[in-house]
Design an enzyme around this catalytic site. Structure first.
Site, mmCIF file in Angstrom:
data_model
loop_
_atom_site.group_PDB
_atom_site.id
_atom_site.type_symbol
_atom_site.label_atom_id
_atom_site.label_comp_id
_atom_site.label_asym_id
_atom_site.label_seq_id
_atom_site.Cartn_x
_atom_site.Cartn_y
_atom_site.Cartn_z
ATOM 1 N N LEU A 3 1.776 -6.120 4.134
ATOM 2 C CA LEU A 3 1.579 -7.343 3.463
ATOM 3 C C LEU A 3 0.114 -7.425 2.881
ATOM 4 O O LEU A 3 -0.915 -7.897 3.478
ATOM 5 C CB LEU A 3 1.762 -8.358 4.785
ATOM 6 C CG LEU A 3 2.937 -8.842 5.222
ATOM 7 C CD1 LEU A 3 2.900 -9.791 6.247
ATOM 8 C CD2 LEU A 3 3.850 -9.413 3.765
ATOM 9 N N HIS A 4 0.040 -6.641 1.889
ATOM 10 C CA HIS A 4 -1.432 -6.637 1.212
ATOM 11 C C HIS A 4 -1.302 -7.834 0.168
ATOM 12 O O HIS A 4 -0.254 -8.847 0.441
ATOM 13 C CB HIS A 4 -1.460 -5.517 0.441
ATOM 14 C CG HIS A 4 -0.350 -5.039 -0.384
ATOM 15 N ND1 HIS A 4 -0.076 -5.422 -1.848
ATOM 16 C CD2 HIS A 4 0.481 -3.966 -0.464
ATOM 17 C CE1 HIS A 4 0.713 -4.860 -2.276
ATOM 18 N NE2 HIS A 4 1.240 -4.058 -1.291
ATOM 19 N N ALA A 5 -2.334 -8.059 -0.775
ATOM 20 C CA ALA A 5 -2.484 -9.168 -1.315
ATOM 21 C C ALA A 5 -1.143 -9.870 -2.096
ATOM 22 O O ALA A 5 -0.953 -11.068 -1.840
ATOM 23 C CB ALA A 5 -3.473 -8.978 -2.457
ATOM 24 N N PRO A 7 2.237 -9.035 -1.876
ATOM 25 C CA PRO A 7 3.377 -9.549 -0.869
ATOM 26 C C PRO A 7 2.863 -10.537 -0.040
ATOM 27 O O PRO A 7 3.712 -11.490 0.441
ATOM 28 C CB PRO A 7 3.772 -8.318 -0.050
ATOM 29 C CG PRO A 7 3.274 -7.199 -1.005
ATOM 30 C CD PRO A 7 2.113 -7.749 -1.742
ATOM 31 N N ALA A 8 1.798 -10.581 0.442
ATOM 32 C CA ALA A 8 1.204 -11.608 1.667
ATOM 33 C C ALA A 8 1.347 -13.031 0.653
ATOM 34 O O ALA A 8 1.687 -13.990 1.481
ATOM 35 C CB ALA A 8 -0.164 -11.353 2.121
#
Length: 77
Positions: A3-5, A7-8
């Site tokens: 869950l980086h930028a 996808p988050a």
């Protein structure tokens, strides 16, 4: 992918659609509000990390289904 930028952001946007439902992401016993990008990014969820998503409220089932679908589609990657 974790869950980086990007996808988050998609995860948070999806969670935010369910206004009357509380949604949390839990990693290693730490629960955070899934409707906050800072909270989700702060968990540091990397690829292969197991998380739990829990929801409580009138649209809990729909929220979990929408978030599960997003993950199953690899965040539209």
């Amino acid at each position: 992918m974790g869950l980086h930028a990007r996808p988050a952001a998609l995860f948070v946007q999806t969670a935010a659609r369910f206004k009357d439902t509380r949604i949390d992401v839990v990693k290693d016993g730490t629960a955070r509000n899934a409707k906050s990008i800072l909270n989700v990014l702060g968990l540091g969820v990397s690829q292969g990390t197991t998380i739990v998503v829990r929801a409580e409220g009138p649209e809990a089932e729909a929220a979990l289904a929408a978030l599960s679908d997003l993950v199953d589609r690899d965040f539209n990657e």
